[in-house]
Design a protein around this motif. Structure first.
Motif, PDB file in Angstrom:
ATOM      1  N   PRO A  19      93.470  62.165  32.652  1.00  0.00           N
ATOM      2  CA  PRO A  19      94.487  61.644  31.727  1.00  0.00           C
ATOM      3  C   PRO A  19      94.557  60.124  31.828  1.00  0.00           C
ATOM      4  O   PRO A  19      94.298  59.557  32.894  1.00  0.00           O
ATOM      5  N   HIS A  20      94.867  59.495  30.719  1.00  0.00           N
ATOM      6  CA  HIS A  20      95.015  58.034  30.677  1.00  0.00           C
ATOM      7  C   HIS A  20      93.797  57.357  31.316  1.00  0.00           C
ATOM      8  O   HIS A  20      93.884  56.725  32.368  1.00  0.00           O
ATOM      9  N   SER A  21      92.670  57.511  30.648  1.00  0.00           N
ATOM     10  CA  SER A  21      91.436  56.997  31.233  1.00  0.00           C
ATOM     11  C   SER A  21      90.479  56.483  30.170  1.00  0.00           C
ATOM     12  O   SER A  21      90.520  56.896  29.005  1.00  0.00           O
ATOM     13  N   VAL A  22      89.630  55.571  30.601  1.00  0.00           N
ATOM     14  CA  VAL A  22      88.453  55.132  29.843  1.00  0.00           C
ATOM     15  C   VAL A  22      87.255  55.436  30.726  1.00  0.00           C
ATOM     16  O   VAL A  22      87.206  54.996  31.880  1.00  0.00           O
ATOM     17  N   THR A  23      86.302  56.180  30.202  1.00  0.00           N
ATOM     18  CA  THR A  23      85.160  56.613  31.012  1.00  0.00           C
ATOM     19  C   THR A  23      83.864  56.279  30.303  1.00  0.00           C
ATOM     20  O   THR A  23      83.700  56.588  29.117  1.00  0.00           O
ATOM     21  N   PHE A  24      82.939  55.649  31.029  1.00  0.00           N
ATOM     22  CA  PHE A  24      81.589  55.395  30.537  1.00  0.00           C
ATOM     23  C   PHE A  24      80.613  56.201  31.378  1.00  0.00           C
ATOM     24  O   PHE A  24      80.538  56.019  32.601  1.00  0.00           O
ATOM     25  N   LEU A  25      79.880  57.099  30.728  1.00  0.00           N
ATOM     26  CA  LEU A  25      78.830  57.885  31.378  1.00  0.00           C
ATOM     27  C   LEU A  25      77.481  57.317  30.960  1.00  0.00           C
ATOM     28  O   LEU A  25      77.161  57.290  29.774  1.00  0.00           O
ATOM     29  N   ARG A  26      76.716  56.845  31.921  1.00  0.00           N
ATOM     30  CA  ARG A  26      75.348  56.373  31.637  1.00  0.00           C
ATOM     31  C   ARG A  26      74.368  57.478  31.990  1.00  0.00           C
ATOM     32  O   ARG A  26      74.256  57.883  33.144  1.00  0.00           O
ATOM     33  N   LEU A  27      73.630  57.929  30.969  1.00  0.00           N
ATOM     34  CA  LEU A  27      72.678  59.027  31.121  1.00  0.00           C
ATOM     35  C   LEU A  27      71.270  58.480  30.919  1.00  0.00           C
ATOM     36  O   LEU A  27      70.954  57.926  29.859  1.00  0.00           O
ATOM     37  N   SER A  28      70.437  58.631  31.907  1.00  0.00           N
ATOM     38  CA  SER A  28      69.082  58.106  31.822  1.00  0.00           C
ATOM     39  C   SER A  28      68.197  59.023  30.994  1.00  0.00           C
ATOM     40  O   SER A  28      68.209  60.247  31.168  1.00  0.00           O
ATOM     41  N   THR A  29      67.415  58.429  30.094  1.00  0.00           N
ATOM     42  CA  THR A  29      66.455  59.196  29.290  1.00  0.00           C
ATOM     43  C   THR A  29      65.033  58.942  29.765  1.00  0.00           C
ATOM     44  O   THR A  29      64.089  59.333  29.101  1.00  0.00           O
TER      45      THR A  29
END
Length: 856
Positions: free
Chosen positions: A845-855
């Motif tokens: 809750p109440h969050s900013v999330t960046f997921l970096r996924l390698s290709t």
């Protein structure tokens, strides 16, 4: 980020993308962020990503900065000068409390006496530096170093002095003593404790000469001051008294406070917009012409370059003095130093920010057009050109390579602005066809001025339009799709100023949600900058702000953390994606009703609220007094006169009485209103849920120049719909507001005035971008609600991604505020080991999330 001003305490932020090993060893697991539960909960949301498709390219300069001298951002802030009022030019034109001796006081050593007076006469340093300090010395006193002079207290609580640091002193001086006069220069605290060994400066003769010296601090203090005394008898004249830390950003002379500049550089900005803002389009457009010329001039670049002692000071629109020590050369240099595209703004000769007038002097307009051409030559011309030579003499023989320039800022007179803008644009494109000339759309996100400005910009085929708006968090959560419908063949958008109206994490979350829409529309929104950038905690004219500071320390707000996360992980192109919507986002407008005024006396009568099914919810002719009403905002003087509810205080602003139930929906509000006296009209409240959450119909607002419905959320108001309606004194108006679901329709004297439908507020937003250099997919998700969001992420069968994702999260209490001593909102880094083509992730809750996924 928080840092002190000095090397041992100021560090550049670590890169957000750490190695997998470092993350695995050092990073804590976030709530719901690492997965791994044996039984995955059912997803609340679904994100579908089309990794085989390609969306818009994202500009290399997408996220940048806007630097205006507001909140003491320059003098007393980024500009590292420690002496306040160094040229004795302060006065009531800057601020009612200012005098030429502001920040100065008389000082004596060894019992010496004399007088200190600020003088404006033919003995001045030069024609643009009008005033100087004359010390008349009695020649008395005893002991070594005896003398009379002045002490400067610096900005606010005093000069921040750090043990071991070196400070460069300089002064322009002259003496009428044939044998010369010795100046004694010292640093000390308010109680007289020495902070450095004294320095001696020998003034040789009666011609203005610059003298310099260095003081090395032997102790630290937050209340330091600089004292300059002269020994012997006679007259000594002083001007441009300066104390500069040697530890400036990159060690530049006349440079910038290092910790603030490092905070800015850590944002890795794509551009730097300067110098304003309201500084640009307010005040007279006349230049500095004579020693006694009024200082309320618009910011004009030629006054800010060359030797600092020859730069004319000016009144600052925000209520203080600006020295122009930080001028156009320094702005260009700073942009180059931090790798940002310089983007100056010049006046269009149409004032804004409440002034609203246009010049009718063709010669003055022609002069400003030529000044703008000269500015481009200053930035880009060879060192052999007239203005390129000025740049070269200042230390930069190579061109700065400017490519963009904005004409005007927030003008409220779109037709008058466009007439003058056209002259600037034609001249610039003829002489410098490689320059992108930027127009603007006024001070608001919508309304008649905005609509007319955009109409004119489209007709003229301008390249880029600068939009500005400061809104409530709810507005940003509801307007993610703002640019979805913009014409892809029309002008690009430069979002030059925007912010949610507070500095809590809830505001930053709303801004982050909105930024996902900016990126999704990167083919339209090419540049964007939060504003304002800087604010001194003891001298603030505007809130919110990105970076806060005092004389000793600086720290990033929650919005700073969001801006940094987006700016340093932007990506190069958008990858098409979509997400399911949140439940309950179509809730109706609910709330009680209200009656108010702003600097106006008004009478209200025959108030009725009727439900859509015909039930009477409220009926009040005030024959029984005001018992059904209670105050929620402001004060005011309310009472019943001649059978009507009257507010009689002409000085009271933002006051409102409320009646009814916050749960009301689907109703009609009807009443009669009469303006009795004052500068505005009526405030008719509906959808009132609490003191900071409501709508009001502001009839005859803004000094009775127009009317609008404004929505307040958390105390911050944003305009919803408006027009040019004004209110007459003494006339009775029939007012009706119909609320149905999420739509409100407003009637004035039986005729429909306007209507609006409240956009759905969406707390769950996302965008996906691709980083060409690494091949990473960056999944960016904002969850601006109280509950965690269990989310299934589907990248499609053709996606080839690894099982490990690098995660950066901002997470915390929505009311959290970063301060000098507390940083509750800061990036947390972790590893998610259950990625792949399809996976489930729980966003806190109440969050900013960046997921970096390698290709790769």
């Amino acid at each position: 980020m928080r840092s002190r001003k000095h090397p041992s305490r100021a560090r550049r932020a670590r890169p957000l993308l750490l190695s997998a090993l470092a993350l695995a060893v050092t990073a804590p697991l976030l709530p719901g962020g690492a997965g791994g539960a044996s039984a995955a909960p059912r997803p609340d949301y679904a994100i579908r990503v089309d990794t085989a498709a390609t969306g818009p390219d994202i500009s290399d300069s997408m996220y940048g900065l806007f630097l205006e001298d507001i909140n003491f951002a320059a003098d007393g802030g980024l500009y590292a000068e420690l002496v306040r009022n160094r040229s004795f030019e302060f006065g009531p034109a800057d601020h009612a409390s200012y005098t030429p001796m502001t920040a100065w006081s008389e000082a004596s050593r060894g019992g010496a006496t004399g007088t200190a007076a600020v003088v404006n006469d033919g003995e001045r340093l030069n024609e643009t530096n009008r005033q100087y300090l004359r010390l008349s010395l009695a020649g008395d006193g005893a002991g070594a170093g005896a003398g009379f002079g002045v002490r400067n207290a610096g900005f606010f609580t005093g000069m921040e002095i750090t043990e071991g640091d070196a400070y460069d002193f300089s002064v322009w001086a002259r003496t009428d003593r044939p044998a010369g006069t010795e100046l004694r220069v010292s640093l000390g605290t308010e109680d007289g404790t020495p902070l450095a060994a004294d320095a001696a400066v020998s003034v040789a003769d009666d011609t203005w000469t610059k003298y310099t010296g260095t003081l090395t601090a032997t102790a630290s203090a937050a209340d330091g001051s600089l004292t300059v005394t002269a020994g012997g008898a006679g007259t000594v004249r002083l001007d441009m008294v300066s104390l500069f830390p040697q530890d400036t950003f990159l060690g530049r002379e006349n440079g910038l406070r290092r910790d603030l500049a490092e905070h800015i550089a850590a944002l890795e900005p794509g551009f730097l917009r300067f110098p304003g803002g309201c500084l640009v389009n307010t005040g007279t457009h006349e230049g500095y012409q004579a020693p006694d010329w009024p200082r309320e001039r618009s910011y004009q670049w030629k006054e800010t370059v060359g030797p600092v002692e020859e730069r004319a000071v000016n009144h600052n629109f925000w209520g203080y003095n600006q020295s122009y020590g930080l001028g156009y050369y320094e702005y260009f240099q700073f942009a180059e130093d931090i790798g940002a595209m310089p983007l100056p703004v010049v006046p269009a000769l149409v004032t804004g920010c409440g002034e609203n007038r246009a010049t009718d002097d063709p010669a003055l307009l022609a002069r400003h057009v030529q000044d703008t051409l000269d500015l481009i030559e200053f930035a880009n011309g060879p060192a052999t050109s007239e203005w390129g030579a000025v740049r070269a003499r200042m230390g930069h023989p190579e061109p700065f390579g400017m490519t963009h320039l904005a004409v005007g800022n927030e003008e409220n007179l779109p037709d008058a602005f466009m007439e003058r803008f056209a002259e600037f644009r034609e001249a610039i494109e003829d002489a410098h066809p490689g320059i992108t000339v930027i127009s603007n759309s006024g001070p608001s996100a919508s309304g008649p001025t905005f609509d007319r400005a955009w109409e004119l910009n489209r007709q003229a085929g301008v390249d880029m339009v600068d939009e500005h708006y400061y809104q409530s968090p709810a507005w940003f959560l509801a307007n993610n799709e703002r640019y979805d419908s913009y014409d892809r063949e029309g002008p690009d958008v430069f979002l030059g100023e925007y912010a949610s109206r507070d500095n809590r994490f809830a505001n930053a979350l709303a801004e982050a949600a909105f930024m996902t829409g900016l990126e999704r529309n990167a083919d339209v929104v090419r540049l964007a900058s939060y504003a304002p950038l800087l604010a001194h905690s003891q001298g603030t004219q505007w809130r919110p702000d990105l970076i806060w500071f005092d004389n000793d320390a600086s720290w990033g707000s929650a919005s700073y953390e969001v801006q940094k996360l987006f700016a340093t992980n932007t990506g190069d192109e958008v990858v098409p994606s979509r997400a399911t919507a949140s439940p309950g986002r179509e809730a109706p407008i609910t709330g009680a009703v209200g009656l108010g005024t702003w600097a106006t006396s008004a009478a209200y009568d025959d108030v009725a609220v009727t439900a859509a099914d015909g039930r009477t919810l409220l009926a009040d002719d005030f024959s029984a007094g005001t018992g059904q009403w209670s105050p929620t905002t402001g004060a005011g003087t309310w009472g019943v006169e001649n059978g009507a509810l009257v507010q009689s205080d002409l000085t009271s602003t933002e006051n409102m009485l409320v009646a009814g139930d916050p749960a009301w929906s689907d109703y009609d509000l009807e009443l009669t209103a009469t303006k009795r006296a004052g500068s505005e009209g009526f405030l008719i409240g509906f959808g009132v849920r609490d003191t900071g959450t409501y709508y009001w119909w502001n009839l005859g607002g803004w000094n009775n120049t127009r009317s609008a419905v404004e929505q307040a959320t958390g105390g911050a108001r944003a305009e919803v719909v408006g027009d040019g309606t004004t209110i007459e004194t003494g006339r009775a108006y029939d007012i009706r507001v119909e609320v149905r679901g999420r739509t409100a329709t407003l009637f004035l004297d039986g005729r429909e005035w306007g209507s609006f439908t409240e956009p759905a507020t969406e707390p769950f937003r996302q965008v996906v971008t691709r980083d060409e250099a690494t091949g990473d997919l960056i999944v960016k998700v904002v969850n601006a609600q109280d509950a965690e969001a269990v989310t299934s992420v589907d990248l499609g069968r053709r996606a080839r991604v690894g099982r490990t994702a690098h995660v950066t999260t901002l997470h915390g209490d929505p009311d959290a505020v970063n301060t000098e001593t507390e940083r509750p909102i800061a990036p947390r880094e972790s590893v998610f080991r259950h990625a792949g083509n399809r996976f489930t992730y729980t966003f806190p809750p109440h969050s900013v999330t960046f997921l970096r996924l390698s290709t790769r």
